[in-house]
Design a protein around this motif. Structure first.
Motif, PDB file in Angstrom:
ATOM      1  N   GLY A  66       0.830  -1.309  -0.272  1.00 32.52           N
ATOM      2  CA  GLY A  66      -0.078  -0.061  -0.131  1.00 32.52           C
ATOM      3  C   GLY A  66       1.463   1.684  -0.519  1.00 32.52           C
ATOM      4  N   GLY A  67       2.288   1.198   0.215  1.00 34.17           N
ATOM      5  CA  GLY A  67       2.883   2.096  -0.371  1.00 34.17           C
ATOM      6  C   GLY A  67       2.941   2.867   1.436  1.00 34.17           C
ATOM      7  N   LYS A  68       2.921   2.303   2.613  1.00 35.28           N
ATOM      8  CA  LYS A  68       2.991   2.816   3.981  1.00 35.28           C
ATOM      9  C   LYS A  68       4.395   2.410   4.684  1.00 35.28           C
ATOM     10  N   ARG A  69       4.707   1.763   3.233  1.00 32.26           N
ATOM     11  CA  ARG A  69       6.023   1.241   5.075  1.00 32.26           C
ATOM     12  C   ARG A  69       7.383   1.341   3.807  1.00 32.26           C
ATOM     13  N   SER A  70       8.570   1.003   4.306  1.00 31.52           N
ATOM     14  CA  SER A  70       9.287   1.044   4.177  1.00 31.52           C
ATOM     15  C   SER A  70       9.233  -0.202   3.165  1.00 31.52           C
ATOM     16  N   GLU A  71      10.646  -1.107   2.371  1.00 31.58           N
ATOM     17  CA  GLU A  71      10.868  -2.269   2.195  1.00 31.58           C
ATOM     18  C   GLU A  71      11.736  -3.024   2.869  1.00 31.58           C
ATOM     19  N   THR A  72      12.331  -1.744   3.964  1.00 26.23           N
ATOM     20  CA  THR A  72      13.511  -3.188   5.225  1.00 26.23           C
ATOM     21  C   THR A  72      12.421  -3.429   5.601  1.00 26.23           C
ATOM     22  N   ILE A  73      12.785  -4.159   6.810  1.00 19.58           N
ATOM     23  CA  ILE A  73      12.376  -5.001   8.144  1.00 19.58           C
ATOM     24  C   ILE A  73      13.359  -5.267   8.933  1.00 19.58           C
ATOM     25  N   LEU A  74      13.368  -4.537  10.022  1.00 19.46           N
ATOM     26  CA  LEU A  74      14.869  -4.936  10.586  1.00 19.46           C
ATOM     27  C   LEU A  74      14.183  -5.552  11.842  1.00 19.46           C
ATOM     28  N   TYR A  75      15.266  -6.503  11.874  1.00 17.88           N
ATOM     29  CA  TYR A  75      15.033  -7.173  13.069  1.00 17.88           C
ATOM     30  C   TYR A  75      14.709  -7.328  14.659  1.00 17.88           C
ATOM     31  N   SER A  76      15.534  -6.292  14.679  1.00 18.48           N
ATOM     32  CA  SER A  76      15.355  -5.732  16.294  1.00 18.48           C
ATOM     33  C   SER A  76      13.482  -5.021  16.205  1.00 18.48           C
ATOM     34  N   ARG A  77      13.122  -4.452  15.527  1.00 20.80           N
ATOM     35  CA  ARG A  77      11.761  -4.241  15.750  1.00 20.80           C
ATOM     36  C   ARG A  77      11.062  -4.984  15.238  1.00 20.80           C
ATOM     37  N   LEU A  78      11.269  -6.422  14.200  1.00 23.82           N
ATOM     38  CA  LEU A  78      10.666  -7.685  13.898  1.00 23.82           C
ATOM     39  C   LEU A  78      10.621  -8.332  15.315  1.00 23.82           C
ATOM     40  N   PHE A  79      11.481  -8.494  16.248  1.00 24.65           N
ATOM     41  CA  PHE A  79      11.924  -9.213  17.634  1.00 24.65           C
ATOM     42  C   PHE A  79      10.736  -8.620  18.611  1.00 24.65           C
ATOM     43  N   GLU A  80      10.861  -7.041  18.543  1.00 21.98           N
ATOM     44  CA  GLU A  80      10.285  -6.419  19.723  1.00 21.98           C
ATOM     45  C   GLU A  80       8.459  -6.597  19.107  1.00 21.98           C
ATOM     46  N   LYS A  81       7.966  -6.294  17.762  1.00 24.14           N
ATOM     47  CA  LYS A  81       6.645  -6.733  17.803  1.00 24.14           C
ATOM     48  C   LYS A  81       6.224  -7.974  18.782  1.00 24.14           C
ATOM     49  N   CYS A  82       7.293  -8.904  17.597  1.00 26.29           N
ATOM     50  CA  CYS A  82       6.652 -10.518  18.103  1.00 26.29           C
ATOM     51  C   CYS A  82       6.952 -10.860  19.861  1.00 26.29           C
ATOM     52  N   GLU A  83       7.407  -9.627  20.750  1.00 24.87           N
ATOM     53  CA  GLU A  83       7.897 -10.044  22.086  1.00 24.87           C
ATOM     54  C   GLU A  83       9.155 -10.955  22.326  1.00 24.87           C
ATOM     55  N   ILE A  84      10.176 -10.788  21.303  1.00 29.09           N
ATOM     56  CA  ILE A  84      11.217 -11.713  21.991  1.00 29.09           C
ATOM     57  C   ILE A  84      12.515 -10.269  22.518  1.00 29.09           C
ATOM     58  N   ASP A  85      12.734 -10.877  23.475  1.00 28.71           N
ATOM     59  CA  ASP A  85      14.597 -10.541  23.718  1.00 28.71           C
ATOM     60  C   ASP A  85      15.304 -10.218  23.447  1.00 28.71           C
ATOM     61  N   GLU A  86      15.474  -9.667  22.458  1.00 26.76           N
ATOM     62  CA  GLU A  86      16.497  -9.437  21.826  1.00 26.76           C
ATOM     63  C   GLU A  86      18.107  -9.752  22.450  1.00 26.76           C
ATOM     64  N   SER A  87      17.811  -8.309  23.085  1.00 25.65           N
ATOM     65  CA  SER A  87      19.163  -8.419  24.227  1.00 25.65           C
ATOM     66  C   SER A  87      19.018  -9.996  25.473  1.00 25.65           C
ATOM     67  N   GLY A  88      18.701 -10.751  25.511  1.00 22.63           N
ATOM     68  CA  GLY A  88      18.541 -11.888  26.609  1.00 22.63           C
ATOM     69  C   GLY A  88      18.715 -13.451  25.169  1.00 22.63           C
ATOM     70  N   LEU A  89      18.771 -12.705  23.984  1.00 19.55           N
ATOM     71  CA  LEU A  89      19.369 -13.891  22.586  1.00 19.55           C
ATOM     72  C   LEU A  89      20.984 -14.344  22.992  1.00 19.55           C
ATOM     73  N   ALA A  90      21.179 -15.699  22.778  1.00 17.04           N
ATOM     74  CA  ALA A  90      22.649 -15.452  22.589  1.00 17.04           C
ATOM     75  C   ALA A  90      22.614 -15.323  21.134  1.00 17.04           C
ATOM     76  N   GLN A  91      24.077 -15.299  20.285  1.00 16.62           N
ATOM     77  CA  GLN A  91      24.525 -15.111  18.747  1.00 16.62           C
ATOM     78  C   GLN A  91      23.937 -16.662  17.938  1.00 16.62           C
ATOM     79  N   ALA A  92      24.307 -17.747  18.421  1.00 12.58           N
ATOM     80  CA  ALA A  92      23.763 -18.435  18.343  1.00 12.58           C
ATOM     81  C   ALA A  92      22.267 -18.829  17.865  1.00 12.58           C
ATOM     82  N   GLN A  93      21.090 -18.492  19.344  1.00 12.49           N
ATOM     83  CA  GLN A  93      20.181 -18.093  18.899  1.00 12.49           C
ATOM     84  C   GLN A  93      19.118 -17.161  17.949  1.00 12.49           C
ATOM     85  N   ARG A  94      19.680 -16.235  18.276  1.00 14.52           N
ATOM     86  CA  ARG A  94      19.638 -14.883  16.678  1.00 14.52           C
ATOM     87  C   ARG A  94      19.711 -15.648  15.872  1.00 14.52           C
ATOM     88  N   ASN A  95      20.873 -15.938  15.462  1.00 10.01           N
ATOM     89  CA  ASN A  95      21.135 -17.190  14.367  1.00 10.01           C
ATOM     90  C   ASN A  95      19.820 -17.840  13.620  1.00 10.01           C
TER      91      ASN A  95
END
Length: 89
Positions: free
Chosen positions: A14-43
């Motif tokens: 609809g032209g209302k968003r950028s075509e880029t989705i940031l992982y940090s925003r996605l994790f936030e919206k999905c209620e995933i605590d990115e700071s608590g994830l180890a590198q392997a879990q983020r991967n």
């Protein structure tokens, strides 16, 4: 994650968003605590997201996607909406 990605793609169409989705925003919206994830879990989370986007690409819902980087760190995905798509890695 699939529902969030679907919603964001619909906003992009609809032209209302950028075509880029940031992982940090996605994790936030999905209620995933990115700071608590180890590198392997983020991967693993990134791999799950890429599998969802691959399925969207194969079904023709999107043209493709590309991971984006900030420095040496993958920070999101750029969604390609047209038919001339390059598949993600």
């Amino acid at each position: 994650m699939r529902d969030y990605l679907t919603g964001e793609i619909e906003f992009m169409r609809g032209g209302k968003r950028s075509e880029t989705i940031l992982y940090s925003r996605l994790f936030e919206k999905c209620e995933i605590d990115e700071s608590g994830l180890a590198q392997a879990q983020r991967n693993r989370k990134r791999t799950q997201i890429k599998k969802i986007l691959e399925a969207f690409t194969e079904n023709g819902y999107i043209g493709g996607y590309e991971e984006t980087k900030k420095g040496r760190t993958y920070n999101g995905v750029k969604i390609i909406l047209n038919g001339n798509a390059r598949k993600g890695k």
